[in-house]
Design a protein around this motif. Structure first.
Motif, mmCIF file in Angstrom:
data_model
loop_
_atom_site.group_PDB
_atom_site.id
_atom_site.type_symbol
_atom_site.label_atom_id
_atom_site.label_comp_id
_atom_site.label_asym_id
_atom_site.label_seq_id
_atom_site.Cartn_x
_atom_site.Cartn_y
_atom_site.Cartn_z
ATOM 1 N N PRO A 467 0.833 -1.210 0.000
ATOM 2 C CA PRO A 467 0.000 0.000 0.000
ATOM 3 C C PRO A 467 0.872 1.267 0.000
ATOM 4 C CG PRO A 467 -0.849 -1.588 1.560
ATOM 5 C CD PRO A 467 0.465 -2.131 1.095
ATOM 6 N N LEU A 468 0.504 2.219 -0.830
ATOM 7 C CA LEU A 468 1.309 3.437 -0.988
ATOM 8 C C LEU A 468 0.977 4.428 0.131
ATOM 9 C CD1 LEU A 468 1.099 3.803 -4.875
ATOM 10 C CD2 LEU A 468 2.934 2.816 -3.507
ATOM 11 N N LYS A 469 1.497 4.143 1.313
ATOM 12 C CA LYS A 469 1.239 4.977 2.479
ATOM 13 C C LYS A 469 2.500 5.663 3.002
ATOM 14 C CE LYS A 469 -2.822 2.481 4.157
ATOM 15 N NZ LYS A 469 -3.474 1.847 5.321
ATOM 16 N N GLY A 470 3.634 5.507 2.300
ATOM 17 C CA GLY A 470 4.860 6.145 2.726
ATOM 18 C C GLY A 470 4.812 7.648 2.538
ATOM 19 N N ALA A 471 5.711 8.348 3.216
ATOM 20 C CA ALA A 471 5.700 9.818 3.195
ATOM 21 C C ALA A 471 5.816 10.373 1.785
ATOM 22 C CB ALA A 471 6.840 10.348 4.074
ATOM 23 N N LEU A 472 6.600 9.720 0.925
ATOM 24 C CA LEU A 472 6.831 10.230 -0.425
ATOM 25 C C LEU A 472 6.248 9.327 -1.507
ATOM 26 C CD1 LEU A 472 10.522 11.502 -0.062
ATOM 27 C CD2 LEU A 472 8.424 12.863 -0.052
ATOM 28 N N ASP A 473 5.370 8.425 -1.132
ATOM 29 C CA ASP A 473 4.818 7.502 -2.123
ATOM 30 C C ASP A 473 3.887 8.192 -3.110
ATOM 31 O OD1 ASP A 473 6.261 5.480 -1.064
ATOM 32 O OD2 ASP A 473 4.587 4.437 -0.099
ATOM 33 N N TRP A 474 3.446 9.407 -2.807
ATOM 34 C CA TRP A 474 2.645 10.158 -3.775
ATOM 35 C C TRP A 474 3.461 10.524 -5.010
ATOM 36 C CZ3 TRP A 474 4.618 14.957 -4.832
ATOM 37 C CH2 TRP A 474 5.469 15.524 -3.872
ATOM 38 N N LEU A 475 4.783 10.374 -4.952
ATOM 39 C CA LEU A 475 5.629 10.637 -6.124
ATOM 40 C C LEU A 475 5.571 9.514 -7.154
ATOM 41 C CD1 LEU A 475 8.824 12.089 -4.401
ATOM 42 C CD2 LEU A 475 7.317 13.308 -5.987
ATOM 43 N N VAL A 476 5.039 8.348 -6.784
ATOM 44 C CA VAL A 476 5.043 7.204 -7.702
ATOM 45 C C VAL A 476 4.303 7.515 -9.006
ATOM 46 C CG1 VAL A 476 4.225 4.822 -8.011
ATOM 47 C CG2 VAL A 476 5.414 5.482 -5.905
ATOM 48 N N PRO A 477 3.036 8.001 -8.990
ATOM 49 C CA PRO A 477 2.356 8.276 -10.260
ATOM 50 C C PRO A 477 3.084 9.293 -11.157
ATOM 51 C CG PRO A 477 0.764 8.121 -8.500
ATOM 52 C CD PRO A 477 2.115 8.140 -7.846
ATOM 53 N N PRO A 478 3.537 10.465 -10.637
ATOM 54 C CA PRO A 478 4.242 11.379 -11.542
ATOM 55 C C PRO A 478 5.559 10.815 -12.075
ATOM 56 C CG PRO A 478 4.240 12.240 -9.291
ATOM 57 C CD PRO A 478 3.282 11.101 -9.334
ATOM 58 N N LEU A 479 6.252 10.008 -11.291
ATOM 59 C CA LEU A 479 7.481 9.390 -11.792
ATOM 60 C C LEU A 479 7.169 8.413 -12.925
ATOM 61 C CD1 LEU A 479 9.359 8.800 -8.417
ATOM 62 C CD2 LEU A 479 10.112 10.299 -10.289
ATOM 63 N N PHE A 480 6.098 7.660 -12.796
ATOM 64 C CA PHE A 480 5.683 6.772 -13.879
ATOM 65 C C PHE A 480 5.310 7.562 -15.133
ATOM 66 C CE2 PHE A 480 4.196 2.972 -11.056
ATOM 67 C CZ PHE A 480 5.519 2.598 -10.894
ATOM 68 N N ARG A 481 4.619 8.695 -14.946
ATOM 69 C CA ARG A 481 4.266 9.519 -16.106
ATOM 70 C C ARG A 481 5.536 10.014 -16.813
ATOM 71 N NH1 ARG A 481 0.254 8.109 -13.785
ATOM 72 N NH2 ARG A 481 1.097 6.294 -14.849
ATOM 73 N N ALA A 482 6.504 10.474 -16.034
ATOM 74 C CA ALA A 482 7.745 10.972 -16.623
ATOM 75 C C ALA A 482 8.475 9.870 -17.374
ATOM 76 C CB ALA A 482 8.638 11.555 -15.526
ATOM 77 N N ALA A 483 8.484 8.657 -16.824
ATOM 78 C CA ALA A 483 9.176 7.542 -17.474
ATOM 79 C C ALA A 483 8.522 7.199 -18.805
ATOM 80 C CB ALA A 483 9.177 6.323 -16.554
ATOM 81 N N GLU A 484 7.205 7.041 -18.798
ATOM 82 C CA GLU A 484 6.509 6.636 -20.027
ATOM 83 C C GLU A 484 6.572 7.730 -21.090
ATOM 84 O OE1 GLU A 484 2.067 5.313 -21.645
ATOM 85 O OE2 GLU A 484 2.360 5.776 -19.512
ATOM 86 N N TYR A 485 6.167 8.944 -20.719
ATOM 87 C CA TYR A 485 6.137 10.020 -21.704
ATOM 88 C C TYR A 485 7.542 10.348 -22.207
ATOM 89 C CZ TYR A 485 1.503 10.950 -19.589
ATOM 90 O OH TYR A 485 0.221 10.867 -19.108
ATOM 91 N N GLY A 486 8.508 10.380 -21.279
ATOM 92 C CA GLY A 486 9.877 10.716 -21.674
ATOM 93 C C GLY A 486 10.463 9.694 -22.625
ATOM 94 N N THR A 487 10.160 8.421 -22.404
ATOM 95 C CA THR A 487 10.657 7.377 -23.311
ATOM 96 C C THR A 487 10.093 7.554 -24.707
ATOM 97 O OG1 THR A 487 10.883 5.810 -21.469
ATOM 98 C CG2 THR A 487 10.757 4.890 -23.689
ATOM 99 N N VAL A 488 8.811 7.829 -24.796
ATOM 100 C CA VAL A 488 8.187 8.046 -26.112
ATOM 101 C C VAL A 488 8.820 9.241 -26.815
ATOM 102 C CG1 VAL A 488 6.037 8.612 -27.293
ATOM 103 C CG2 VAL A 488 6.021 6.984 -25.395
ATOM 104 N N LEU A 489 9.017 10.336 -26.095
ATOM 105 C CA LEU A 489 9.619 11.538 -26.683
ATOM 106 C C LEU A 489 11.022 11.247 -27.207
ATOM 107 C CD1 LEU A 489 10.102 14.557 -27.219
ATOM 108 C CD2 LEU A 489 10.557 14.843 -24.771
ATOM 109 N N ILE A 490 11.853 10.623 -26.402
ATOM 110 C CA ILE A 490 13.254 10.414 -26.788
ATOM 111 C C ILE A 490 13.357 9.439 -27.950
ATOM 112 C CG2 ILE A 490 15.476 9.551 -25.993
ATOM 113 C CD1 ILE A 490 14.671 10.588 -23.182
ATOM 114 N N LEU A 491 12.604 8.346 -27.910
ATOM 115 C CA LEU A 491 12.683 7.371 -28.999
ATOM 116 C C LEU A 491 12.168 7.954 -30.308
ATOM 117 C CD1 LEU A 491 11.629 4.057 -27.205
ATOM 118 C CD2 LEU A 491 13.908 4.724 -27.995
ATOM 119 N N ALA A 492 11.126 8.781 -30.234
ATOM 120 C CA ALA A 492 10.631 9.424 -31.453
ATOM 121 C C ALA A 492 11.652 10.409 -32.003
ATOM 122 C CB ALA A 492 9.310 10.130 -31.166
ATOM 123 N N ALA A 493 12.314 11.153 -31.116
ATOM 124 C CA ALA A 493 13.336 12.100 -31.570
ATOM 125 C C ALA A 493 14.531 11.362 -32.163
ATOM 126 C CB ALA A 493 13.767 12.984 -30.403
#
Length: 597
Positions: A467-493
């Motif tokens: 369960p995502l109850k840690g003090a900084l676990d709210w960072l998990v969704p934005p980090l996943f967004r950065a990983a997915e979107y950033g990969t698409v951007l870099i590979l397309a470039a």
């Protein structure tokens, strides 16, 4: 048609019945509590019902606030209360008890409506008591008190109060001082002509799309027109919410349209700028996609942090106390609101830069401004999180897991992985957010990136294993967004073929829509999208792996075609399901009163 049950002895010369009818109520008088209970039982269960003391004296807008707001199952002001179908049972029980206590005889001297409202509060019912401010709403006990109350009503201009309350209580500097002073009057004009907030929202979208089309011409005249139309779109964007508050026309569909159209307008405008730059021989698609990714990740940070903390207990910290102290100093409030570059400041900046400079300069300034704003807000929230001892609820943990958007690949990995690591969830997400985009940046399309994407699937599984109850676990969704979107951007470039970046822009836009849709379902207490939808579009880790594999397997030209097909497929699936849900949803009517996006 809603029904208002008027209790108590009628007062000669009272305008109450007329006020209630002007608000759309059918008025039925009740001789006593037993009669009121019988009239309540006769009102169809699917209709709103109100109980109002005949001696009520107050402003018509006070009645409007108390009796017509669709967001609340139960609501009350002095001398009046109302129930929608969801609150009908609680009202029926409370009125039956009052009738039994009074023996069904003549009404007591005090207000039946107030006694029932107090009984509902005592029962723990979720009854809304709107803030009336200077508006009058009371039940005078004698002729002298009635006369004084009428004088108080005459002394306050309820239309002025209504106009003022139409403006969001907390808004950005540009919106507060450059838009709202006149947009509230546009809202009133729309209300008097029967226009709905949804119609104004749609007009705002169409205006922004025309602005994007003007920007796509690539001419100086087109850029100037685009800037002017973008500001006009924002004026309408403010007007729709002000119209909703002015006329209390809230709806589930309206809240969804308002939220999603804001994103559609801004990102369509980015695409228009990129097309206009291309007509002039300048390729800025990477900058446009980068701006969309950065802005989306900023929003996910906001959403995740708020979901993690809004119902947490022991939710205080020295950082939050300092922030509250700064908000007590007038000028710091506006500076801090401007630093985060909310939608008003951001769109004004984009409009001016579009009209006076080039798309490339516009995107450079936008990226720098959004990066600084993201750093400021994220750093502040990290400090709040590590200095507070909040205990997060199961609901908050589930919301963060839903926002993470893990799919079938992570589910399969969960069956294979033997145990659970004691490391915080956000660390696993942070490693993944760096690993795949960095590999794509260093090696370009290739099997090394595919290997890193496979590891990323395992990391995604590990991040949400507990369960995502840690003090900084709210960072998990934005980090996943950065990983997915950033990969698409870099590979397309890195594909270095004409059209790959626009295709990547379309794919990220479709996926971002899905993520915004998830946010607003959770905000409306409607739960996450159905599991079949997440599986059908692969989950965030599955899409990342798929894009990495396509880049390694296909030629640059075929990779571009694959990105385009994937973008179309994802867009069709998520749009059809989203529209089906929100048009037919039973989610409560909401309207965003939080910080500007």
């Amino acid at each position: 048609m809603p029904t208002a049950i008027l209790t108590g002895q009628p007062v000669p010369g009272s305008s109450l019945e007329g006020d209630l009818r002007s608000l759309g109520f059918e008025v039925r008088p009740a001789a006593d509590a037993a009669d009121a209970e019988a009239l309540l039982a006769a009102v169809p269960a699917q209709e709103r019902v109100a109980v109002v003391d005949a001696r009520f004296v107050g402003h018509a807008h006070a009645l409007r606030l108390g009796l017509t707001d669709p967001r609340f199952p139960l609501a009350a002001i002095p001398g009046a209360l109302t129930a929608q179908p969801a609150g009908r049972q609680a009202l029926t029980r409370a009125l039956a008890r009052e009738n039994s206590a009074g023996g069904g005889t003549a009404l007591a001297v005090d207000s039946l409506a107030d006694r029932v409202a107090e009984a509902l509060d005592a029962d723990g019912a979720d009854i809304h008591h709107p803030e009336l401010g200077s508006l009058v709403a009371e039940v005078p006990a004698d002729p002298q008190a009635r006369n004084e109350a009428r004088q108080a009503v005459a002394a306050v201009d309820d239309e002025a109060v209504r106009l003022k309350s139409a403006v969001k209580a907390r808004d950005g500097f540009f919106t507060t001082f450059f838009i709202s002073p006149y947009s509230r009057y546009i809202a009133r004009w729309c209300a008097r002509r029967g226009l709905t907030p949804n119609q104004v929202t749609t007009a705002s979208l169409l205006t922004a799309l025309v602005a994007a089309g003007c920007a796509a011409t690539g001419t100086r005249g087109g850029f100037v027109a685009a800037g002017v139309l973008l500001i006009a779109s924002f004026v309408l964007d403010c007007t729709d919410g002000q119209l909703a508050r002015y006329s209390l026309q809230y709806s589930t569909l309206g809240a969804w349209l308002d939220a999603t159209f804001d994103r559609a307008k801004e990102y369509a405008y980015y695409a228009g700028l990129a097309l206009g730059a291309a007509r002039g021989g300048d390729d800025v698609w990477a900058l446009a996609l980068g701006a969309m990714i950065l802005q989306t990740c900023r929003h996910v940070v906001d959403f995740s942090f708020n979901e993690a903390n809004h119902d947490a207990t022991a939710n205080t910290s020295p950082t939050a106390a300092l922030s509250d102290k700064l908000d007590s100093v007038g000028w710091t409030v506006w500076v801090r609101r401007m630093i985060v570059l909310p939608i008003g400041e951001r769109w004004a900046m984009i409009a001016v830069l579009t009209a006076l400079t080039t798309p490339r300069i516009t995107f450079y300034v936008l990226l720098i401004g959004c990066a600084l704003a993201a750093t400021y807000t994220t750093a502040g929230r990290v400090l709040r999180s590590v200095t507070r001892k909040a205990r997060r609820t199961d609901r908050a943990a589930q919301a963060l897991t839903d926002l993470a958007d893990n799919g079938p690949s992570a589910e399969l990995a969960a069956r294979i992985l033997p145990g659970r690591s004691p490391l915080p969830a956000f660390l696993w997400a942070a490693v993944g957010a760096v690993l795949v985009p960095l590999a794509a940046w260093l090696d370009g399309p290739g099997w090394s990136v595919v290997g890193c994407a496979v590891v990323y699937v395992l990391l995604s599984c590990e991040a949400v294993a507990k369960p995502l109850k840690g003090a900084l676990d709210w960072l998990v969704p934005p980090l996943f967004r950065a990983a997915e979107y950033g990969t698409v951007l870099i590979l397309a470039a890195k594909a270095d073929v004409n059209g790959a970046l626009p295709a990547a822009f379309g794919l990220v836009a479709a996926v971002a829509y899905h993520h915004y849709d998830t946010v607003y379902r959770i905000r409306g207490n409607a739960g996450a999208p159905p599991a079949w939808l997440v599986r059908a579009i692969g989950g965030q880790e599955g899409r990342t792996l798929l894009v990495a594999a396509l880049a390694a397997l296909l030629t640059a030209t075929r990779f571009k075609a694959a990105l385009t097909a994937l973008a179309v497929a994802v867009a069709l699936v998520v749009l059809v399901e989203s529209i089906r849900f929100w048009v037919s949803s039973g989610a409560p009517a909401v309207h965003d009163e939080g910080e500007p996006a």
